[in-house]
Structures are given as structure tokens and as C-alpha cells.
Design a protein around this motif. Sequence first.
Motif, PDB file in Angstrom:
ATOM      1  N   GLY A   1       0.812  -1.218   0.000  1.00 52.76           N
ATOM      2  CA  GLY A   1       0.000   0.000   0.000  1.00 52.76           C
ATOM      3  C   GLY A   1       0.842   1.263   0.000  1.00 52.76           C
ATOM      4  N   LEU A   2       2.053   1.201   0.579  1.00 53.85           N
ATOM      5  CA  LEU A   2       2.946   2.361   0.569  1.00 53.85           C
ATOM      6  C   LEU A   2       3.333   2.717  -0.861  1.00 53.85           C
ATOM      7  CD1 LEU A   2       4.590   4.443   2.193  1.00 53.85           C
ATOM      8  CD2 LEU A   2       6.464   2.775   2.197  1.00 53.85           C
TER       9      LEU A   2
ATOM     10  N   MET B   1       0.268   4.215  -2.603  1.00 52.07           N
ATOM     11  CA  MET B   1       0.027   5.568  -2.124  1.00 52.07           C
ATOM     12  C   MET B   1       1.001   6.554  -2.762  1.00 52.07           C
ATOM     13  SD  MET B   1       0.237   7.104   1.760  1.00 52.07           S
ATOM     14  CE  MET B   1       2.032   7.085   1.795  1.00 52.07           C
ATOM     15  N   ARG B   2       2.275   6.208  -2.758  1.00 56.87           N
ATOM     16  CA  ARG B   2       3.283   7.106  -3.335  1.00 56.87           C
ATOM     17  C   ARG B   2       3.071   7.298  -4.831  1.00 56.87           C
ATOM     18  NH1 ARG B   2       8.757   5.404  -0.006  1.00 56.87           N
ATOM     19  NH2 ARG B   2       8.145   6.445   1.926  1.00 56.87           N
ATOM     20  N   ARG B   3       2.704   6.243  -5.524  1.00 61.40           N
ATOM     21  CA  ARG B   3       2.463   6.373  -6.963  1.00 61.40           C
ATOM     22  C   ARG B   3       1.212   7.203  -7.244  1.00 61.40           C
ATOM     23  NH1 ARG B   3       4.329   0.422  -9.280  1.00 61.40           N
ATOM     24  NH2 ARG B   3       6.526   0.996  -9.521  1.00 61.40           N
ATOM     25  N   LEU B   4       0.190   7.046  -6.426  1.00 64.43           N
ATOM     26  CA  LEU B   4      -1.007   7.865  -6.605  1.00 64.43           C
ATOM     27  C   LEU B   4      -0.678   9.346  -6.398  1.00 64.43           C
ATOM     28  CD1 LEU B   4      -4.091   8.083  -7.047  1.00 64.43           C
ATOM     29  CD2 LEU B   4      -4.305   7.972  -4.557  1.00 64.43           C
ATOM     30  N   LEU B   5       0.128   9.644  -5.390  1.00 60.97           N
ATOM     31  CA  LEU B   5       0.526  11.033  -5.153  1.00 60.97           C
ATOM     32  C   LEU B   5       1.346  11.584  -6.318  1.00 60.97           C
ATOM     33  CD1 LEU B   5       1.350  10.853  -1.341  1.00 60.97           C
ATOM     34  CD2 LEU B   5      -0.624  11.944  -2.427  1.00 60.97           C
ATOM     35  N   LEU B   6       2.211  10.755  -6.900  1.00 57.77           N
ATOM     36  CA  LEU B   6       2.970  11.178  -8.082  1.00 57.77           C
ATOM     37  C   LEU B   6       2.036  11.538  -9.230  1.00 57.77           C
ATOM     38  CD1 LEU B   6       5.849   8.557  -8.257  1.00 57.77           C
ATOM     39  CD2 LEU B   6       6.110  11.015  -7.999  1.00 57.77           C
ATOM     40  N   VAL B   7       1.081  10.672  -9.484  1.00 59.96           N
ATOM     41  CA  VAL B   7       0.133  10.915 -10.573  1.00 59.96           C
ATOM     42  C   VAL B   7      -0.691  12.168 -10.278  1.00 59.96           C
ATOM     43  CG1 VAL B   7      -1.922   9.991 -11.723  1.00 59.96           C
ATOM     44  CG2 VAL B   7       0.064   8.524 -11.343  1.00 59.96           C
ATOM     45  N   ALA B   8      -1.094  12.325  -9.012  1.00 57.39           N
ATOM     46  CA  ALA B   8      -1.911  13.488  -8.635  1.00 57.39           C
ATOM     47  C   ALA B   8      -1.160  14.805  -8.832  1.00 57.39           C
ATOM     48  CB  ALA B   8      -2.366  13.358  -7.189  1.00 57.39           C
ATOM     49  N   TRP B   9       0.153  14.798  -8.666  1.00 57.35           N
ATOM     50  CA  TRP B   9       0.942  16.021  -8.833  1.00 57.35           C
ATOM     51  C   TRP B   9       1.433  16.220 -10.259  1.00 57.35           C
ATOM     52  CZ3 TRP B   9       1.182  19.971  -5.621  1.00 57.35           C
ATOM     53  CH2 TRP B   9       0.844  19.762  -4.290  1.00 57.35           C
ATOM     54  N   LEU B  10       1.902  15.179 -10.890  1.00 51.53           N
ATOM     55  CA  LEU B  10       2.545  15.350 -12.201  1.00 51.53           C
ATOM     56  C   LEU B  10       1.587  15.304 -13.387  1.00 51.53           C
ATOM     57  CD1 LEU B  10       5.907  13.458 -11.649  1.00 51.53           C
ATOM     58  CD2 LEU B  10       5.552  15.914 -11.870  1.00 51.53           C
ATOM     59  N   THR B  11       0.460  14.636 -13.275  1.00 46.49           N
ATOM     60  CA  THR B  11      -0.485  14.603 -14.398  1.00 46.49           C
ATOM     61  C   THR B  11      -1.058  15.995 -14.690  1.00 46.49           C
ATOM     62  OG1 THR B  11      -0.992  12.279 -14.035  1.00 46.49           O
ATOM     63  CG2 THR B  11      -2.594  13.564 -15.292  1.00 46.49           C
ATOM     64  N   PRO B  12      -1.538  16.738 -13.694  1.00 44.90           N
ATOM     65  CA  PRO B  12      -2.023  18.086 -14.002  1.00 44.90           C
ATOM     66  C   PRO B  12      -0.929  18.991 -14.579  1.00 44.90           C
ATOM     67  CG  PRO B  12      -2.790  17.415 -11.841  1.00 44.90           C
ATOM     68  CD  PRO B  12      -1.812  16.374 -12.297  1.00 44.90           C
ATOM     69  N   LEU B  13       0.282  18.839 -14.083  1.00 50.18           N
ATOM     70  CA  LEU B  13       1.399  19.627 -14.607  1.00 50.18           C
ATOM     71  C   LEU B  13       1.661  19.287 -16.077  1.00 50.18           C
ATOM     72  CD1 LEU B  13       3.635  21.681 -13.939  1.00 50.18           C
ATOM     73  CD2 LEU B  13       5.064  19.744 -13.281  1.00 50.18           C
ATOM     74  N   THR B  14       1.620  18.011 -16.416  1.00 52.20           N
ATOM     75  CA  THR B  14       1.819  17.577 -17.803  1.00 52.20           C
ATOM     76  C   THR B  14       0.690  18.097 -18.689  1.00 52.20           C
ATOM     77  OG1 THR B  14       2.933  15.583 -17.008  1.00 52.20           O
ATOM     78  CG2 THR B  14       2.171  15.565 -19.292  1.00 52.20           C
ATOM     79  N   LEU B  15      -0.541  18.003 -18.223  1.00 47.96           N
ATOM     80  CA  LEU B  15      -1.678  18.495 -19.004  1.00 47.96           C
ATOM     81  C   LEU B  15      -1.614  20.006 -19.194  1.00 47.96           C
ATOM     82  CD1 LEU B  15      -4.560  16.317 -17.523  1.00 47.96           C
ATOM     83  CD2 LEU B  15      -3.424  16.062 -19.742  1.00 47.96           C
TER      84      LEU B  15
ATOM     85  N   ARG C   1      -6.283   5.964   4.424  1.00 47.63           N
ATOM     86  CA  ARG C   1      -7.043   5.556   3.229  1.00 47.63           C
ATOM     87  C   ARG C   1      -6.438   4.306   2.599  1.00 47.63           C
ATOM     88  NH1 ARG C   1      -9.567   3.573  -0.151  1.00 47.63           N
ATOM     89  NH2 ARG C   1     -10.417   4.475  -2.037  1.00 47.63           N
ATOM     90  N   PHE C   2      -5.108   4.182   2.711  1.00 44.67           N
ATOM     91  CA  PHE C   2      -4.411   3.028   2.146  1.00 44.67           C
ATOM     92  C   PHE C   2      -4.146   1.945   3.188  1.00 44.67           C
ATOM     93  CE2 PHE C   2      -3.772   6.134  -1.105  1.00 44.67           C
ATOM     94  CZ  PHE C   2      -3.760   5.404  -2.266  1.00 44.67           C
ATOM     95  N   GLY C   3      -4.689   2.105   4.386  1.00 39.01           N
ATOM     96  CA  GLY C   3      -4.529   1.103   5.437  1.00 39.01           C
ATOM     97  C   GLY C   3      -3.104   1.016   5.945  1.00 39.01           C
ATOM     98  N   LEU C   4      -2.453   2.179   6.116  1.00 43.84           N
ATOM     99  CA  LEU C   4      -1.046   2.208   6.515  1.00 43.84           C
ATOM    100  C   LEU C   4      -0.844   2.996   7.807  1.00 43.84           C
ATOM    101  CD1 LEU C   4       0.521   3.051   3.042  1.00 43.84           C
ATOM    102  CD2 LEU C   4       0.413   0.807   4.143  1.00 43.84           C
ATOM    103  N   ALA C   5       0.267   2.712   8.446  1.00 45.38           N
ATOM    104  CA  ALA C   5       0.687   3.456   9.629  1.00 45.38           C
ATOM    105  C   ALA C   5       2.206   3.603   9.573  1.00 45.38           C
ATOM    106  CB  ALA C   5       0.273   2.733  10.904  1.00 45.38           C
TER     107      ALA C   5
END
Length: 164
Positions: free
Chosen positions: A20-21, A24-38, A119-123
Motif C-alpha cells: 500500500g505504501l 500511495m506514493r504512486r497515486l501522489l505522483l500521478v496526482a501532482w505530475l499529471t495536471p502539470l503535464t496536461l 485511506r491506504f490502510g497504513l501506519a
Amino acid sequence: MAMNGREGAGAEAWRQVQPGLLRMRRLLLVAWLTPLTLLAAVLPPVLGGGAVWVLLPVPPALALVWAWWAAGVNWRSWRYLERDDDLLISRGVMWRQLTAVPYGRMQLVEVTSGPVERRFGLARLQLHTAAAATDAAIPGLAPPEAERLRDRLTELGEARSAGL
């Protein structure tokens, strides 16, 4: 016995952090870099940029691809090992770190989990010692494992500091 941070010590085995880690990290990458690319793709035509500006979305898109791969490599590098007298934490790819936290030196062991981690079941397990240089953390643990580890480390720390 020489250890490179990737091998077991005796019958004990290194434990890896949760998948899940990585998600989570990959989702955050997509959330930040996809809008920048678009934005980089849409902005030049809107502003009337020339042919060179068509290449503007290439760097953020390449950064996304590279960071996606690097996140996987980094995730695989995180490991921890509970030994008789200390906790070993191994991490890093290019600059590998192996941190040994003696149980008797632990002053505080805490479990934290932010909204995205939950959200990803992590601590995250955070270890505090008397020396700031040996403070350590293990991200990406399942909450029951983080709590088990906190309780065990606290118990061992109290026993070691009491001289038992």
C-alpha cells in the motif's frame, strides 16, 4: 557476520513494508505530475507558442515515468529486522542506510497515520532515542503490525533500560 541490509540474520527474516505504501506514493505522483503535464500540453496552443513549445509537456511526462519506476525501487529497499538487542532498519537504493536502534536506548515509540495513509490502510512507526541521530521511522506498516511492533519495542526498551 557481514550483513548488507538485505540478508537475514540467523533464523530471523527481514520484513518488508506493505505494498500500500507503493500504491500511495504512486497515486501522489500521478496526482501532482499529471495536471502539470496536461497544463504544459494545453498552455502553448492557448498562448500561441511556436513549435518548440510543443515539447513543453515532455519533461513532466518523463518525470512521471521515471518517478513511477523509482518509487518501486525505493519501496523494495525498505526492510526491518527485530533482533535480540536492537531493531535494524534498512532503506535506500543509491545511498543505502542501515540503522540499528538498540532497545535500551529507545525513549518513545509512536504510531502515526495521516488521512492519506489511513485511506491506504497504513501506519508509520516512529522511534525516538536520546541521540537525535538515531531517531528512525518505518513507513508503510499495516496498523496492527505497527501497534504490535510499538508494544514489543516499548516492552523490550523498558526491560533493557531496567537492566533485565
